[in-house]
Every structure is written in structure tokens, then in C-alpha cells.
Write an enzyme that holds these catalytic residues in place. Structure first.
Site, PDB file in Angstrom:
ATOM      1  N   HIS A 366     -25.555   7.941 -42.740  1.00 22.31           N
ATOM      2  CA  HIS A 366     -24.174   8.879 -42.171  1.00 22.31           C
ATOM      3  C   HIS A 366     -23.320   9.320 -43.794  1.00 22.31           C
ATOM      4  O   HIS A 366     -22.517   9.730 -43.638  1.00 22.31           O
ATOM      5  CB  HIS A 366     -22.909   8.539 -41.313  1.00 22.31           C
ATOM      6  N   THR A 666     -15.809  15.743 -39.110  1.00 25.26           N
ATOM      7  CA  THR A 666     -15.000  15.955 -37.304  1.00 25.26           C
ATOM      8  C   THR A 666     -14.061  15.783 -36.824  1.00 25.26           C
ATOM      9  O   THR A 666     -14.024  17.298 -36.072  1.00 25.26           O
ATOM     10  CB  THR A 666     -15.925  14.897 -36.010  1.00 25.26           C
TER      11      THR A 666
HETATM   12  C1  6GP Z   1     -18.998   9.491 -41.854  1.00 25.06           C
HETATM   13  C2  6GP Z   1     -19.310  10.597 -42.582  1.00 25.06           C
HETATM   14  O1  6GP Z   1     -18.501  10.472 -43.950  1.00 25.06           O
HETATM   15  C3  6GP Z   1     -18.802  12.042 -41.918  1.00 25.06           C
HETATM   16  O2  6GP Z   1     -18.776  13.275 -43.204  1.00 25.06           O
HETATM   17  C4  6GP Z   1     -19.584  12.401 -40.710  1.00 25.06           C
HETATM   18  O3  6GP Z   1     -18.564  13.332 -39.789  1.00 25.06           O
HETATM   19  C5  6GP Z   1     -19.517  10.720 -40.104  1.00 25.06           C
HETATM   20  O4  6GP Z   1     -19.809   9.547 -40.396  1.00 25.06           O
HETATM   21  C6  6GP Z   1     -20.217  10.733 -38.899  1.00 25.06           C
HETATM   22  O5  6GP Z   1     -21.251  11.336 -39.186  1.00 25.06           O
HETATM   23  N1  6GP Z   1     -19.379   7.958 -43.160  1.00 25.06           N
HETATM   24  C7  6GP Z   1     -18.961   7.109 -42.835  1.00 25.06           C
HETATM   25  O6  6GP Z   1     -17.462   7.396 -41.754  1.00 25.06           O
HETATM   26  C8  6GP Z   1     -19.578   5.698 -43.402  1.00 25.06           C
HETATM   27  O7  6GP Z   1     -18.609   4.967 -43.287  1.00 25.06           O
HETATM   28  C9  6GP Z   1     -21.421   5.155 -43.787  1.00 25.06           C
HETATM   29  O8  6GP Z   1     -20.489   6.049 -43.628  1.00 25.06           O
END
Ligand code: 6GP
Length: 824
Positions: A366, A666
């Protein structure tokens, strides 16, 4: 006696039945009366009445899955940001209207009762909310699935703002009980920790490892039913709560150590006490590793128990029956845990166990931020999970010998890079590497992000296993993020394209043909206006600030992080303010800039940015000279239930991360779906949003990924931009004055320093001019109501791709190969 199976039809309640059920629960479950009941009691009684429906369907789902012995996906995530469940469950059971009427007859408003529910804030941000959307979609699409996570006693902190500063307060979401969770004492697990490993002779004469735990912790499961839309499938989210295990208590107790045993108990219960509030940063704390191991070990035991109930100790079918998705690296320790169980407890040989293991796991990345890539010190691992460290060494040795050495003979640099162990003063276990090696598939969360995962983060792994890397673009559930949160727009869409869109969001594309229809535009914009008017009241109630629904509502809602660049928004607002002060007739449509954001408690600069936004707001909102053309609102305690009020009212969606840093986003999808126009960089899912909506319907600006890389490679110097742009210079210099903090100059200087002396790592200054131009474009668009309405409609109508059902179907097709299972 065989009972006749109930169909969905049999289960459906009418208004009078539901009303009777609510009143019955008010008396017999809540122990109160219609005369005395508080709104909270009414809410709980309503939930209890709804639960009668939920439990029937849950039982039916579980029986069907057991009977058909279905392959299932197990979604392991340290975070599930569920928000509230009442309105969601009612919608998904098609009971919302019925319930509204039933309560109406009792003199109650359903929307008021829903406000009684505390958010289940068991997550930080994007990753946790995605997990919540995904389990909704899994149930909706009738896939057998279990979500596994941690039953935090305190979710993400509650944010208060005092004199402009963030103060963290504990969140007690279940202080007075939560009607949506069920404790399952019959499925308690016991988890070992600490201790040492002994090598002994096994039954077959070979050597065998035995882990003698130093302590044991009890894992108590709490199940939250996950009701699919249509109410056919009800899956569960199983959250583990830690308790002291009798195993330890008795030893100490018998030795006369009652007090010690109480201290042990308190310690054991600490494990699931609180969610770490760091978003995309690795805390590296012992308790965090224990949290991760605790919930993974409980979940693996639970999966094993269920598998063995159907298959005994024959593991030939294990990989065919079980798929496990690792939501980022937080649950990585599930990989060595499954190996330990198969090898040490089930006596499988290594190769057989590994053959099962890597086929079971898949991993979603992520973020590319280096500070988020988890690494645990070897010594900590050795202390807490001594057997797992041995297993990790074995996985690593075999990987390096059997795969890396043949491909890159004698290349120690590559070996050092791909090794699970990072050498150095402090040796570390790299969880990302372990995930890639131990998984059959690795995915990123938007096209561009998956490309960067493959090319920049894990290029050698991608060379070794080209088939392993894939993309699944994120999505959001249209049930919560349109049907429930924007009922008027949902109703309009029902009339125009029929009622299938909550399941088939692509159907909204038909709406594009009304994008130029004047009557439709007016209906659409009237709904937006009404949502804005509702938000005006919420803003007034929460902050005391008066804003007008005439203005453009420009919204940036997300965790506070430098890469997300709230500071870019901030300095642009300051520039607008300067323009207005210099020229009171400066031509712009009135604008309200709305922020909602929590900062990690230890992230000093992020907290300074919140402070600066609030101080700017105080000044701007009370400055008569600018005639209300500019307002700034910081909404405290941003959370799912607040997002549900902000998103339907947004005109402009701020998605302004430095290109290459936001994996997907999102919130960008949610706001566009609700008719907001994106001002954004070509980053994450913004790229795909612009592809769907058409770039002409988004205000895209700034450096793209390649340009960011090139500028950094050339050597970026923020002073170049500071000296070249007099407006930018004046704005930054403002931070050093006491203009926004009267009598206290320098309180905001850290922001300026980070952007100049600090090197501006996220290229804020480089993108400032382009951002300012994009805002001017937004302003001209808005002043042409037909043009704006057209763009807003097209944005909303073309977001079909970003349905989380589509994401889940992609996971099924590319990674999980599951069959949907009809229930009832
Ligand atoms: C997040 C990302 O920053 C975001 O761009 C993405 O939409 C979301 O994950 C779902 O995929 N990442 C996190 O919240 C995180 O803690 C380790 O990543």
C-alpha cells in the site's frame, strides 16, 4: 425434526413487525420502557431488532459454506476502519425505509438514532478503510470470506482542537457496549510468546524443534457480522482480544504472587488495548510486533481448526481450500507461523510445508514510502519469537541458495539486497522481502503504483518471478459512499438508470447522456446544494464558523502527511488571501476551504501544519476586508461518519500528492462519485479517474512521476522557486511573522524551514505555480454553471470502475480463484 429452510422472502420484515421487535428489545434486551428510554437505548434496541435478521442469515451462510466445503479467502489486516454499521446494515438488508417508517410511528428519526452510534475506528486511514470496503464487497458478491484483525479496546484517538492545536484523546468506541459484536468464547485460542527453542528427537527418529513458550496469551474472538448488499451472504469479521491465559496465572498465583499475576494479566491485556496511530510509518515497538503476531497466530489457529474439522490432518487440500491475503506487511509473521504449525506441530517436511505455504499467501503493498517498510531488529525477534526467527533464516538461506545464486552467481550486492535479513550494526528482518518471497502474488493498488512496485521497489524479485507482480486498482463500496451517504442523489439515479447501480456501478454511465440536459443539471446541482446546506449546519455546530452554500466547497480530507501536501493547499490559500488584501475586488468566486485530518501524535511538522491551518482560519474568517470571499474550516476529529457528511457536499476534491507517492487514494474516488471535480496530480488512482472522467473534466496539474524523478536526479533546489516567484516568497516569509499568531512570531516558521532549508522533499514549491493556475481554472469553470454541472455529472457517472466489487472480482480472477457461493 427437519425445519423448513427460510427464504429471504420469509425473513423480510414489514414495518409493524419491525416496530414490535424494536419495542420488545427496548423492554427485554435494554430493560427500559418507551417513556424512559434514551436515544442510545432506542438505537441499541433498533440494532437488536435488526440483528434478529442478521443472525438468521449468518447461521444460514455458515451452514452453507460448511456443507459445500467452499474455498475461502481470509483477509488479514491490522486495521478495519468500519465506521458505523446501523444505516449500512439496514440498507444492505433492504430495511432502511421500513425502519424509518417504524421509528417514525414511534416518534423517532432514524438519522438521529444513527448519530448515537460511535464509529468503529479500528484503523488509521486508507488501508483500514479499504479493508472495510473489501469485506462489504466480498459478502455482497457471495464469496466465502473471513476478515481477521485486532479487537482494539481503543481505536484511533479522538482529535480535539485547542487553540488551534491537535490534542489526542482516547477513543472508547465500546465503553457502553456495542450491539454489533458477538463474543465467541467457544473459539478462544492460546498463543505462545518468548521462551526458547529446544531440538529433540521426534517420533520418527529425526530431529525436531520444540518451542517452549515463556508466556501464553489468550485470544478471545469477537465477531462482527458483515452483511452483503441484498442480505444473502453474511460473513464475519473476527477480531481478537488479548487476555491473560490461565497457563501463566496459576504458576505465579500458586507461588504466592497474586499481585504479580495481576500485573501479568494487565500486560497480556495491553496487547489489544490500542491501535498504533502511525499512518505509513513503522513504529518498531515490541508491543506492535506482539500485536501482529498475536492476531496472526490466533487467525492461523482458527483457519487450521476449521480446515481440520473438514479434512482432518491431511493437508493435501490445504492450499486448494485456503487463501490468505496480507493487507500490507503488518500480518507478514503469518507466513513463518504457518510454516511452524505445519512443520513443528503437524510434522510435515519442509518442502511439503513450503509448497503449501507460498501458494496460500498473497501480499498487497500500500505504499512506497521507505519509512513504512517494516523492519524488526533480529534481537527483538529472537526474544519474542525465537522459533520464527529460525524459520525465517531457513526460508532465507534456501531462497538465496536455490534462486538468487543460480540467477546472479557470486553477486553479493544483489544477495544483500534481496536477503530477508538486513546486515549492519543492528541486524534487521525485512518484512517486505519476506512477504514477496513467501507469497504467490504481490499486488499494488493502482496501475502506476503497481508499476513502481515492480520497477523501483522490487525489480529483482520481478525479474525472478515475472508472474508474481500484478495490479488491482482500489475501489470503494457504492452502498456506503453513495446510496447511504447521499440519499437524494441515489434516488435521482434510481429514477434515471434504475435500481441496479449499487451492484453494477457501471450503469451510471448512462447518466452521461443527460450531462447537457438543463433540467437534469438543475436537479443534480440542487441536490449538491442541499447537501452543502446540510454541511453548513454541521460546520456551524462543530466549529462555530459561518459559511455560505453559495461558495465553492473545496475539500481536502485525509491523514496529514507531507507527501499528501496539505501544506501546498495552505500556502495557496495564503496566496489568495494576499491577493484579496492587495485588491479587495480580486475576481474570484467565494470559496470555502475545508480540511479534515489527523496527524500521528509524534509527527511534529504535521501537527504544525494543522496549527497553521487553524491560525490562518481564525484570521481569514474574521477579516471583514475580504467580504467573506474566503473561508477556511478545519473540521475536528475527521472519521468515517464525518466523511459521510463532507463527501456529498464537496464541489472540489483536493488530490494533490507529489506524483509517485500516493499509492492510490480512495477519497478521490468517493468525492468524484458524489459529483466533485478533482484538482489533482497525475498520481495513484487520480490517473485512472482522469482516464474514466476525461482529463477535460478534472483539473490536473503539476509534475508527473517521471518529471519528479528527473527533477530530483538533477538536484532540486527549492530556493530557485522561492526567489523566482515573488508571491510564493511573500507567502513563505509570512510564516516568520506574527500575522497569524499575534504576539508570537515564529510559531509557524518550522513549515517555512521544511520547505527551504529542509529541502522540500515533496516538491511543494515546484508545483505551486501550476497548482495556483489549476485553481484559477476551477474558478472560471464554476462561474459557468452549465459547464460546471456537466463536469460534475460526468465525474459522478463515470466512476463505475471504482466500485470495490470490481476490485474484489479482480482479486478473485488474478489472485484468489474463488467460487461465489449462493446462500439460501
Ligand atoms: C494507503 C495509501 O497511502 C493510499 O494511497 C491507498 O489508497 C490506501 O493505502 C489503500 O490502498 N496506505 C496506508 O494507509 C498505509 O498505511 C502502509 O500503508
Amino acid at each position: 425434526m427437519a425445519t423448513k429452510k427460510k427464504t429471504d422472502q420469509d425473513l423480510q420484515l414489514d414495518k409493524d413487525q419491525l416496530k414490535a421487535s424494536i419495542v420488545r428489545h427496548l423492554r427485554s434486551t435494554l430493560g427500559t420502557s418507551e417513556q424512559k428510554a434514551s436515544p442510545e437505548a432506542w438505537w441499541k434496541a433498533t440494532a437488536a431488532a435488526v440483528n434478529e435478521q442478521v443472525y438468521e442469515r449468518l447461521t444460514r451462510t455458515q451452514q452453507t459454506h460448511f456443507k459445500k466445503d467452499t474455498r475461502a479467502i481470509h483477509y488479514l489486516s491490522a486495521e478495519f476502519l468500519m465506521g458505523r454499521l446501523t444505516s449500512n446494515n439496514l440498507h444492505n438488508l433492504s430495511l432502511y425505509k421500513v425502519c424509518e417508517e417504524a421509528l417514525g410511528e414511534l416518534g423517532l428519526e432514524l438519522t438521529d438514532l444513527c448519530e448515537q452510534e460511535p464509529d468503529m475506528a479500528l484503523g488509521n486511514g486508507g488501508l483500514g478503510r479499504l479493508a472495510a470496503c473489501f469485506i462489504d464487497s466480498l459478502a455482497t458478491l457471495n464469496y466465502p470470506a473471513v476478515g481477521y484483525g485486532i479487537h482494539y479496546e481503543h481505536g484511533l484517538f479522538r482529535q480535539e482542537i485547542q487553540d488551534g492545536r491537535q490534542i489526542e484523546r482516547p477513543d472508547s468506541w465500546r465503553e457502553y457496549g456495542n450491539p454489533w459484536e458477538i463474543c465467541r468464547p467457544e473459539s478462544v485460542q492460546e498463543i505462545p510468546l518468548y521462551g526458547y527453542v529446544e531440538t529433540v528427537f521426534g517420533d520418527n527418529g529425526g530431529l525436531k524443534k520444540v518451542w517452549h513458550a515463556g508466556r501464553k496469551i489468550k485470544g478471545v474472538p469477537w465477531d462482527i457480522p458483515v452483511v452483503g448488499f441484498g442480505g444473502h451472504t453474511v460473513n464475519i469479521l473476527r477480531l481478537w482480544e488479548s487476555r491473560a491465559s490461565e497457563f501463566f496465572d496459576w504458576d505465579v498465583f500458586n507461588a504466592g504472587g497474586y499481585i504479580d499475576s495481576q500485573a501479568e494479566k494487565a500486560q497480556a491485556e495491553t496487547i489489544s488495548k490500542v491501535l498504533y496511530p502511525n499512518d505509513e510509518t513503522d513504529a518498531g515497538k515490541e508491543l506492535r510486533l506482539i500485536q501482529q503476531y498475536f492476531f496472526c497466530a490466533c487467525s492461523i489457529k482458527d483457519i487450521m481448526r476449521r480446515y481440520k474439522r473438514a479434512h482432518g490432518s491431511n493437508f493435501d487440500n490445504f492450499a486448494a481450500q485456503i487463501a490468505i491475503q496480507l493487507n500490507d506487511t503488518h500480518p507478514t509473521v503469518a507466513i513463518p507461523e504457518l510454516m511452524r504449525v505445519l512443520v513443528d506441530e503437524e510434522d510435515l517436511n519442509w518442502d511439503t510445508a513450503w509448497g503449501i505455504c507460498y501458494r496460500v499467501f498473497s501480499y498487497t503493498n500500500h505504499t512506497l514510502l521507505p519509512e513504512a517498510l517494516e523492519k524488526w531488529s533480529v534481537s527483538l525477534f529472537e526474544k519474542v519469537l525465537p522459533r520464527h526467527l529460525e524459520i525465517i533464516y531457513e526460508i532465507n538461506a534456501r531462497f538465496l541458495d536455490e534462486l538468487v545464486e543460480p540467477k546472479w552467481p557470486g553477486n553479493d550486492a544483489i544477495k544483500a539486497k534481496l536477503s530477508i535479513i538486513e546486515e549492519g550494526d543492528v541486524r534487521k528482518v525485512r518484512m517486505g522481502n519476506l512477504c514477496v518471497i513467501g507469497s504467490s502474488k504481490v499486488n499494488g493498488v493502482a496501475e502506476i503504483h503497481s508499476k513502481l512496485v515492480k520497477e523501483d521497489l522490487f525489480p529483482e524479485y520481478a525479474e525472478l518471478w515475472p508472474q508474481k507482480m500484478c495490479n488491482v486498482t482500489n475501489g470503494v463500496t457504492p452502498r456506503r459512499w453513495l446510496l447511504a451517504c447521499n440519499p437524494e442523489l441515489a434516488e435521482l439515479y434510481n429514477e434515471v438508470v434504475g435500481k441496479e447501480w449499487p451492484l453494477q456501478l457501471d450503469k451510471l454511465r448512462a447518466v452521461t447522456k443527460f450531462a447537457d440536459d438543463q433540467a437534469f443539471q438543475q436537479q443534480f446541482m440542487r441536490i449538491k446544494r442541499h447537501n452543502k446546506e446540510k454541511l453548513v449546519k454541521v460546520i456551524k455546530a462543530e466549529t462555530g464558523i459561518d459559511v455560505s452554500a453559495e461558495a465553492i466547497f473545496d475539500v481536502q480530507i485525509k491523514r496529514l502527511h507531507e507527501y499528501k501536501r496539505q501544506q501546498l493547499n495552505l500556502i495557496h490559500i495564503m496566496a489568495l488571501y494576499r491577493r484579496l488584501l492587495a485588491n479587495p475586488d480580486y475576481d474570484m468566486h467565494p470559496r470555502v476551504f475545508i480540511f479534515g485530518s489527523k496527524a500521528a501524535p509524534g509527527y511534529k511538522l504535521a501537527k504544525d501544519i494543522i496549527y497553521a491551518i487553524n491560525k490562518l482560519a481564525e484570521r481569514v474568517n474574521n477579516d471583514a476586508r475580504i467580504q467573506g470571499k474566503l473561508k477556511v474550516v478545519f473540521m475536528p476529529n475527521y472519521r468515517v461518519s464525518l466523511a459521510e457528511k463532507l463527501i456529498p457536499a464537496a464541489d472540489v476534491s483536493e488530490q494533490i500528492s507529489t506524483a509517485g507517492y500516493e499509492a492510490s487514494g480512495t477519497g478521490n474516488m468517493k468525492m468524484a462519485l458524489n459529483g466533485a471535480i478533482t484538482i489533482g496530480t497525475l498520481d495513484g488512482a487520480n490517473i485512472e479517474i482522469a482516464e474514466e472522467a476525461g482529463t477535460e473534466n478534472c483539473a490536473i496539474f503539476g509534475l508527473n512521476v517521471d518529471e519528479v524523478k528527473a527533477l530530483k536526479a538533477r538536484g532540486y533546489n527549492p530556493y530557485d522557486f522561492y526567489y523566482a516567484n515573488s508571491e510564493l516568497k511573500a507567502v513563505l516569509d509570512w510564516f516568520d511573522t506574527d500575522y497569524f499568531t499575534p504576539g508570537r512570531p515564529g510559531e509557524l516558521s518550522a513549515i517555512k524551514r521544511s520547505l527551504l532549508e529542509g529541502g522540500d522533499p515533496y516538491l511543494t514549491l515546484a508545483d505551486f505555480a501550476a497548482y495556483s493556475d489549476a485553481h484559477k481554472l476551477i474558478d472560471t469553470w464554476y462561474r459557468d454553471p452549465a459547464l460546471w454541472a456537466r463536469k460534475a455529472i460526468i465525474n459522478s457517472a463515470t466512476m463505475g470502475k471504482f466500485n470495490s466489487d470490481r476490485s474484489i472480482q479482480d482479486y478473485v480472477d488474478k489472485i484468489w480463484s474463488l467460487q461465489s457461493c449462493n446462500v439460501g
